[in-house]
Design a protein around this motif. Structure first.
Motif, PDB file in Angstrom:
ATOM      1  N   MET A  77     -12.435 -18.451 -20.884  1.00 58.66           N
ATOM      2  CA  MET A  77     -13.608 -19.048 -20.892  1.00 58.66           C
ATOM      3  C   MET A  77     -14.422 -18.612 -22.396  1.00 58.66           C
ATOM      4  SD  MET A  77     -16.973 -18.471 -18.201  1.00 58.66           S
ATOM      5  CE  MET A  77     -17.010 -16.770 -18.386  1.00 58.66           C
ATOM      6  N   THR A  78     -14.897 -19.288 -23.071  1.00 60.88           N
ATOM      7  CA  THR A  78     -15.608 -19.076 -24.366  1.00 60.88           C
ATOM      8  C   THR A  78     -16.998 -18.418 -24.041  1.00 60.88           C
ATOM      9  OG1 THR A  78     -14.382 -20.749 -25.564  1.00 60.88           O
ATOM     10  CG2 THR A  78     -16.216 -19.897 -26.564  1.00 60.88           C
ATOM     11  N   THR A  79     -17.162 -17.489 -24.734  1.00 59.96           N
ATOM     12  CA  THR A  79     -18.738 -16.965 -24.952  1.00 59.96           C
ATOM     13  C   THR A  79     -19.385 -16.999 -26.283  1.00 59.96           C
ATOM     14  OG1 THR A  79     -17.920 -15.300 -23.087  1.00 59.96           O
ATOM     15  CG2 THR A  79     -20.024 -14.798 -24.354  1.00 59.96           C
ATOM     16  N   TYR A  80     -20.535 -17.472 -26.033  1.00 61.34           N
ATOM     17  CA  TYR A  80     -21.327 -17.685 -27.391  1.00 61.34           C
ATOM     18  C   TYR A  80     -22.599 -16.695 -27.118  1.00 61.34           C
ATOM     19  CZ  TYR A  80     -18.999 -22.309 -26.972  1.00 61.34           C
ATOM     20  OH  TYR A  80     -18.017 -23.263 -26.796  1.00 61.34           O
ATOM     21  N   TYR A  81     -22.972 -16.418 -28.143  1.00 53.91           N
ATOM     22  CA  TYR A  81     -23.834 -15.313 -28.565  1.00 53.91           C
ATOM     23  C   TYR A  81     -25.184 -15.776 -29.482  1.00 53.91           C
ATOM     24  CZ  TYR A  81     -20.405 -12.167 -26.725  1.00 53.91           C
ATOM     25  OH  TYR A  81     -19.404 -11.772 -25.700  1.00 53.91           O
ATOM     26  N   ARG A  82     -26.381 -15.852 -28.754  1.00 49.79           N
ATOM     27  CA  ARG A  82     -27.508 -16.513 -29.273  1.00 49.79           C
ATOM     28  C   ARG A  82     -28.495 -15.284 -29.609  1.00 49.79           C
ATOM     29  NH1 ARG A  82     -32.795 -18.000 -29.164  1.00 49.79           N
ATOM     30  NH2 ARG A  82     -32.740 -17.739 -26.860  1.00 49.79           N
ATOM     31  N   PRO A  83     -28.743 -14.688 -31.034  1.00 49.79           N
ATOM     32  CA  PRO A  83     -29.523 -13.660 -31.278  1.00 49.79           C
ATOM     33  C   PRO A  83     -31.205 -14.279 -30.989  1.00 49.79           C
ATOM     34  CG  PRO A  83     -28.891 -14.773 -33.406  1.00 49.79           C
ATOM     35  CD  PRO A  83     -28.136 -15.325 -32.208  1.00 49.79           C
ATOM     36  N   VAL A  84     -31.752 -13.417 -30.267  1.00 50.80           N
ATOM     37  CA  VAL A  84     -33.298 -13.656 -30.277  1.00 50.80           C
ATOM     38  C   VAL A  84     -33.999 -13.163 -31.431  1.00 50.80           C
ATOM     39  CG1 VAL A  84     -35.173 -13.432 -28.522  1.00 50.80           C
ATOM     40  CG2 VAL A  84     -32.956 -13.611 -27.541  1.00 50.80           C
ATOM     41  N   ALA A  85     -34.254 -14.268 -32.141  1.00 47.74           N
ATOM     42  CA  ALA A  85     -35.017 -13.839 -33.525  1.00 47.74           C
ATOM     43  C   ALA A  85     -36.598 -13.501 -33.299  1.00 47.74           C
ATOM     44  CB  ALA A  85     -34.727 -14.862 -34.610  1.00 47.74           C
TER      45      ALA A  85
END
Length: 337
Positions: free
Chosen positions: A1-9
């Motif tokens: 399962m691919t995990t993606y990471y979005r920084p909360v800018a």
């Protein structure tokens, strides 16, 4: 399962100790949204993200085509076409194009993007000879009179080759280097930086019922694959700009989802370009039917992108955007210089 990471800018002046600087720029983050295709997202402390992810998110972006990407840069649009969606014909003649370029530079454009083929929805392909005829002389004239970096907005290797000979130093391909298989090898051979954009379908058909499983993650995967292909071709990762392609095979809802998730694309480890200027969804939401009158809405979207750390803004209304950006930086970051 691919995990993606979005920084909360974030841009608040009250920055906690231990927060990370996003891409060596003007925003910071201490929280990351962990995303999956088949599970609910969750917020985690940035320090809990994988080390390689943090390295991509925090590494300062290298200069590309002479641009300092530690601060927002404006790319002025120069369409030398008779049929672009908002300014077709206005700068078609070389003298008009040159005058408009000088005006954009005076107003704050740090790079000029020259295009000779309209990619508006429904546009037909222009012949290689015609595209070269439209772009190369204008690029040569700009280069003779100004030091500004120039990019060529094209899908075709022969056009890029002629543009580079005339003085262009960056290739901006709305087809993500999938239209002409010779284009990426030429960029590598010439040592040119590139901008790789996502589009679903060609301009002729791209707005006919575009669909995605997850628009943000689908486009992230596409750009990730294209970056790896370009790197394998010989283009350094540090010389690749990414563009999620607002309005290119996307509905209004798709565009808004992408705008809300722009910071996700920093995890690719490349600078991010936002090209939303005067697009149809801005007119729909803002109630402005005439594209040339969409500067206020375009600026609002541009500043929303800057708040998420977007390094390049591709815009028609350079002067208005530059003024708004100066005020945003003063009010938000305390920067007046």
């Amino acid at each position: 399962m691919t995990t993606y990471y979005r920084p909360v800018a974030r841009t608040d002046h009250a920055r906690p100790s231990g927060a990370y600087t996003l891409a060596g720029g003007w925003t910071w983050f201490d929280t990351v949204e962990e995303l999956h295709r088949d599970a609910a997202s969750r917020l985690i402390a940035a320090s809990d993200a994988p080390r390689d992810v943090l390295e991509r998110l925090t590494a300062p972006r290298a200069s590309i085509a002479g641009l300092d990407l530690s601060k927002p840069c404006l790319m002025g649009i120069l369409n030398v076409t008779p049929d672009s969606f908002s300014d077709g014909g206005e700068h078609f003649e070389p003298a008009q194009a040159l005058a408009h370029t000088h005006a954009m530079i005076a107003q704050g454009a740090q790079i000029v993007d020259v295009g000779g083929e309209s990619t508006r929805p429904g546009a037909s392909e222009v012949s290689i000879d015609e595209e070269i005829k439209r772009t190369a002389p204008v690029i040569k004239a700009i280069r003779a009179q100004a030091e500004v970096p120039i990019s060529i907005d094209t899908r075709k290797a022969a056009v890029a080759r002629a543009a580079h000979a005339a003085g262009a130093g960056l290739i901006n391909d709305v087809a993500g280097f999938t239209f002409d298989p010779a284009l990426a090898p030429f960029a590598a051979e010439a040592g040119l930086p590139v901008c790789v954009m996502h589009a679903q379908g060609t301009p002729e058909i791209m707005q006919r019922d575009p669909r995605y499983d997850n628009v943000a993650l689908d486009i992230y995967d596409y750009l990730s694959d294209r970056i790896e292909t370009l790197v394998a071709t010989g283009i350094p990762r540090g010389q690749i700009i990414t563009d999620p392609g607002i309005g290119f095979g996307k509905t209004l809802e798709h565009n808004l989802t992408l705008l809300q998730n722009l910071s996700l694309f920093h995890a690719l480890g490349c600078p991010v370009l936002l090209g939303a200027s005067r697009k149809r969804f801005i007119g729909t939401i803002g109630g402005t039917a005439e594209a040339r009158n969409r500067a206020p809405g375009s600026i609002a979207v541009a500043l929303a992108g800057v708040a998420q750390g977007v390094q390049l803004l591709r815009v028609h209304d350079v002067g208005d955007t530059a003024e708004a950006l100066r005020l945003w930086q003063a009010a938000t970051l305390g920067q007046t210089g």
